[in-house]
Design a protein around this motif. Sequence first.
Motif, PDB file in Angstrom:
ATOM      1  N   LYS A  54     -34.963  36.232  47.290  1.00 24.20           N
ATOM      2  CA  LYS A  54     -34.242  37.231  48.083  1.00 24.20           C
ATOM      3  C   LYS A  54     -34.753  38.645  47.793  1.00 24.20           C
ATOM      4  CE  LYS A  54     -29.501  38.654  49.074  1.00 24.20           C
ATOM      5  NZ  LYS A  54     -28.082  38.431  48.735  1.00 24.20           N
TER       6      LYS A  54
ATOM      7  N   ARG B 239     -37.814  39.103  49.733  1.00 25.11           N
ATOM      8  CA  ARG B 239     -37.499  39.124  51.159  1.00 25.11           C
ATOM      9  C   ARG B 239     -36.942  40.489  51.569  1.00 25.11           C
ATOM     10  NH1 ARG B 239     -34.681  34.699  51.120  1.00 25.11           N
ATOM     11  NH2 ARG B 239     -32.611  35.662  51.228  1.00 25.11           N
ATOM     12  N   VAL B 240     -36.033  41.032  50.763  1.00 20.84           N
ATOM     13  CA  VAL B 240     -35.457  42.347  51.064  1.00 20.84           C
ATOM     14  C   VAL B 240     -36.551  43.425  51.030  1.00 20.84           C
ATOM     15  CG1 VAL B 240     -33.895  44.152  50.228  1.00 20.84           C
ATOM     16  CG2 VAL B 240     -33.139  41.773  50.255  1.00 20.84           C
TER      17      VAL B 240
ATOM     18  N   LYS C 252     -38.820  43.093  54.147  1.00 18.47           N
ATOM     19  CA  LYS C 252     -38.191  43.596  55.368  1.00 18.47           C
ATOM     20  C   LYS C 252     -38.105  45.113  55.357  1.00 18.47           C
ATOM     21  CE  LYS C 252     -35.426  39.454  56.316  1.00 18.47           C
ATOM     22  NZ  LYS C 252     -34.066  38.862  56.380  1.00 18.47           N
TER      23      LYS C 252
ATOM     24  N   GLU D 259     -30.649  41.127  56.468  1.00 20.67           N
ATOM     25  CA  GLU D 259     -30.587  40.204  55.343  1.00 20.67           C
ATOM     26  C   GLU D 259     -29.235  39.484  55.250  1.00 20.67           C
ATOM     27  OE1 GLU D 259     -32.053  38.138  52.126  1.00 20.67           O
ATOM     28  OE2 GLU D 259     -33.089  39.321  53.648  1.00 20.67           O
TER      29      GLU D 259
END
Length: 453
Positions: free
Chosen positions: A80, A83-84, A87, A413
């Motif tokens: 995560k 991923r954050v 993005k 998210e």
Amino acid sequence: MDFSQTAGPPPTPKPWYRQLYIQVLVAITLGILLGHFYPQFAASLKPLGDAFIKLVKMIIAPVIFLTVTTGIAGMTDMKKVGRVAGKAMIYFLTFSTLALIIGLIVANVVTPGAGMNIDPATLDTAAIQNYQTAAHETTITGFLMNIIPSTLVGAFAQGDILQVLFVAVLFGISLAMVGDRGKPVTEFLQMLTYPVFKLVAILMKAAPIGAFGAMAFTIGRYGIGSVANLAFLIICFYVTALLFIFIVLGAVARYNGFSIWKLIKYIKEELLLVLGTSSSEAALPSLLQKMERAGASRSVVGLVVPTGYSFNLDGTNIYMTMAALFIAQATNTDLTWGQQILLLLVAMLSSKGAAGITGAGFITLAATLSVVPTVPIAGMALILGIDRFMSECRALTNFIGNAVATLVVARWEGELDVAKMNAALNGTPQPLEEAEVPEAMPPAFKDNVLSSD
């Protein structure tokens, strides 16, 4: 956890004259008047603004470290984090590039420098030598290497935002990976966050004094009348920045379920502080609190906001392309579309390389022009005198852009509490749930330590 609300019912609203944004607004007005009527004395008040910014920078490193570390340590899925961050970088790259393109288009349509007929050979470039030196020392490789501190505590000693963020992310990941054995450390850092944010609230009480000193110095040193002949460029830049905020960022906000107008109203205290000090860093600790109170999770806030201060510089990007084309137009330097696109591409890179440097906007422009020699770098002397007046708009646009980015990435998210966001933006923030406060926290401490102006 949310560090912006206390348990129980919302506090009684303060009288208008005790509201921080009113005090800062009055201070800015008084600073302008003093600078206009008593310029010599006003110019001597620069230490007031400098001292306040130093106070805020003093607390930025621990605020970022605690926010990011505790946010990541509470994650069970380490994917995560990546991923954050991914993005956020996609968002930053997209809208930073769009800001550069908008500045390029407006400068071509309005042509603010046309008709000045300046001969670059007649310009005094002595005043811009320091900026040229800093620009030559700023490279992408150097910027990336500088993210890694020399020692673990070196990042805190220097106060470099990206270095602190780098250490915080690694330390947060390590805490999450050791599981229960790292829990005492995580709980200690969570408890430490409360007095640190209370210290932020204490320091913010000095904001009106800092804003007064900074604004008085700006007007006293440069004067309002001294920039009259370059006022058209300033007006064009401000109008372009407003169009970017209310049309581009407004559309992004509306698509993601919130109003740009309500968001600006929600962060008005921070915006006035940025306006008064010409530094978006002055309001960084408060923005972290506000974004979490608006429903964005701590992990997203901790990653997006500090990173955005270096990579999401919408206002600086608009300024760079407009200023570069203004210099070209003023010196009768014809640029083909190919050269302008090259200018844009170089600006995309140099804006990242000069991130975190004092006077980054002007240094970034120097770095860009030194790579694209078609535009005479000596022309920077034309806008040196008005750069201070444009820095406020750069900082405000950057700040609003980062606030929007935080809520958007949180929504992407699935880490945005929409009900909490709507309540905050509508002026009725939800009180902190008792369960969200650590049990070890004494009741009196829970009730009082987090209240802030």
